[in-house]
Design an enzyme around this catalytic site. Structure first.
Site, PDB file in Angstrom:
ATOM      1  NE  ARG A  91      -4.011   0.525   0.626  1.00  0.00           N
ATOM      2  CZ  ARG A  91      -5.193   0.771   0.056  1.00  0.00           C
ATOM      3  NH1 ARG A  91      -5.679  -0.051  -0.885  1.00  0.00           N
ATOM      4  NH2 ARG A  91      -5.899   1.814   0.386  1.00  0.00           N
ATOM      5  CG  HIS A 125      -6.467  -3.819  -6.052  1.00  0.00           C
ATOM      6  ND1 HIS A 125      -7.456  -3.118  -5.407  1.00  0.00           N
ATOM      7  CD2 HIS A 125      -6.303  -4.972  -5.353  1.00  0.00           C
ATOM      8  CE1 HIS A 125      -7.890  -3.841  -4.370  1.00  0.00           C
ATOM      9  NE2 HIS A 125      -7.197  -4.961  -4.322  1.00  0.00           N
TER      10      HIS A 125
HETATM   11  N1  UDP Z   1     -12.015   5.106  -7.144  1.00  0.00           N
HETATM   12  C1  UDP Z   1     -12.388   6.210  -7.911  1.00  0.00           C
HETATM   13  N2  UDP Z   1     -12.875   7.317  -7.269  1.00  0.00           N
HETATM   14  C2  UDP Z   1     -12.993   7.388  -5.909  1.00  0.00           C
HETATM   15  C3  UDP Z   1     -12.617   6.275  -5.133  1.00  0.00           C
HETATM   16  C4  UDP Z   1     -12.122   5.152  -5.789  1.00  0.00           C
HETATM   17  O1  UDP Z   1     -12.275   6.180  -9.135  1.00  0.00           O
HETATM   18  O2  UDP Z   1     -13.444   8.422  -5.383  1.00  0.00           O
HETATM   19  C5  UDP Z   1     -11.491   3.903  -7.836  1.00  0.00           C
HETATM   20  C6  UDP Z   1      -9.964   3.850  -7.844  1.00  0.00           C
HETATM   21  O3  UDP Z   1      -9.555   3.245  -9.078  1.00  0.00           O
HETATM   22  C7  UDP Z   1      -9.675   2.961  -6.661  1.00  0.00           C
HETATM   23  C8  UDP Z   1     -10.832   1.965  -6.723  1.00  0.00           C
HETATM   24  O4  UDP Z   1     -11.950   2.754  -7.139  1.00  0.00           O
HETATM   25  O5  UDP Z   1      -8.407   2.349  -6.750  1.00  0.00           O
HETATM   26  C9  UDP Z   1     -11.147   1.285  -5.395  1.00  0.00           C
HETATM   27  O6  UDP Z   1     -11.404   2.263  -4.421  1.00  0.00           O
HETATM   28  P1  UDP Z   1     -10.860   2.119  -2.926  1.00  0.00           P
HETATM   29  O7  UDP Z   1     -11.546   3.157  -2.116  1.00  0.00           O
HETATM   30  O8  UDP Z   1     -10.957   0.704  -2.491  1.00  0.00           O
HETATM   31  O9  UDP Z   1      -9.315   2.563  -3.067  1.00  0.00           O
HETATM   32  P2  UDP Z   1      -7.968   1.688  -3.070  1.00  0.00           P
HETATM   33  O10 UDP Z   1      -8.116   0.626  -2.022  1.00  0.00           O
HETATM   34  O11 UDP Z   1      -7.810   1.129  -4.462  1.00  0.00           O
HETATM   35  O12 UDP Z   1      -6.878   2.679  -2.737  1.00  0.00           O
HETATM   36 MG    MG Z   2      -9.637  -0.723  -1.700  1.00  0.00          MG
END
Ligand code: UDP
Ligand code: MG
Length: 166
Positions: A91, A125
């Site tokens: 992360r 991801h």
């Molecule tokens: N995402 C987006 N807009 C947002 C939040 C998330 O386009 O406001 C997309 C982005 O590609 C992200 C994925 O949705 O990686 C999954 O969201 P999450 O909140 O789980 O974030 P991550 O764990 O990937 O950091």
């Molecule tokens: Mg996520």
């Protein structure tokens, strides 16, 4: 703590030829690759993976994005990384979800972008916590595709049709 985490190189990462760069960055963590494959992402898999975001306004675009519909790359690279603090390490390398807010030296900060449609095309991801990692690894991989026994398994007798080489 020894952990495992799911990593996906998303379609934008593949299209931008970032695979080698990302694998190099990940190798610096000294984590081990426990599984890897290229996956054509079905709508069903995409929706299951992101089901906790199904009420968000960007959900449909997100599903199209992870299926590669915006990048002419209908695939992702899926991997399981294993080792000490794997979740936090990956992360950290990935950076914040919003690529505009991600540290400039992180993978998302360096290579991500926000589309005009509002989706964060953020290249990679990485599982957010151990519960999500378990759910995601079990969604993307079968037990025999992973070189370590990470979660309990059982043998079942099954007579199912499957594709074989001719
Ligand atoms: N995402 C987006 N807009 C947002 C939040 C998330 O386009 O406001 C997309 C982005 O590609 C992200 C994925 O949705 O990686 C999954 O969201 P999450 O909140 O789980 O974030 P991550 O764990 O990937 O950091
Ligand atoms: Mg996520």
């Amino acid at each position: 703590m020894i952990e495992q985490t799911l990593v996906l190189i998303k379609p934008d990462g593949l299209k931008k030829s970032l695979t080698g760069n990302i694998l190099t960055r990940l190798s610096e963590t000294k984590l081990e690759i426990a599984a890897a494959k290229i996956v054509r992402v079905s709508r069903e898999l995409a929706m299951e993976h992101y089901k906790y975001l199904s009420d968000k306004p960007f959900f449909n675009e997100l599903i199209d994005y992870i299926q590669g519909k915006y990048h002419d790359r209908r695939k992702v690279m899926a991997m399981v990384y294993w080792g000490e603090n794997a979740i936090e390490k990956v992360r950290g390398l990935a950076g914040a979800t919003n690529p505009e807010e991600a540290d400039a030296t992180s993978i998302r900060g360096a290579f991500g972008r926000i589309t005009t449609g509002g989706v964060y095309e953020n290249v990679i991801h990485a599982s957010a916590n151990s519960g999500e990692a378990e759910r995601e690894i079990k969604l993307w991989f079968q037990p025999d595709e992973i070189v370590f026994e990470m979660y309990p398994t059982k043998i079942i007798e099954a007579m199912t049709a499957r594709r074989v080489w001719v």
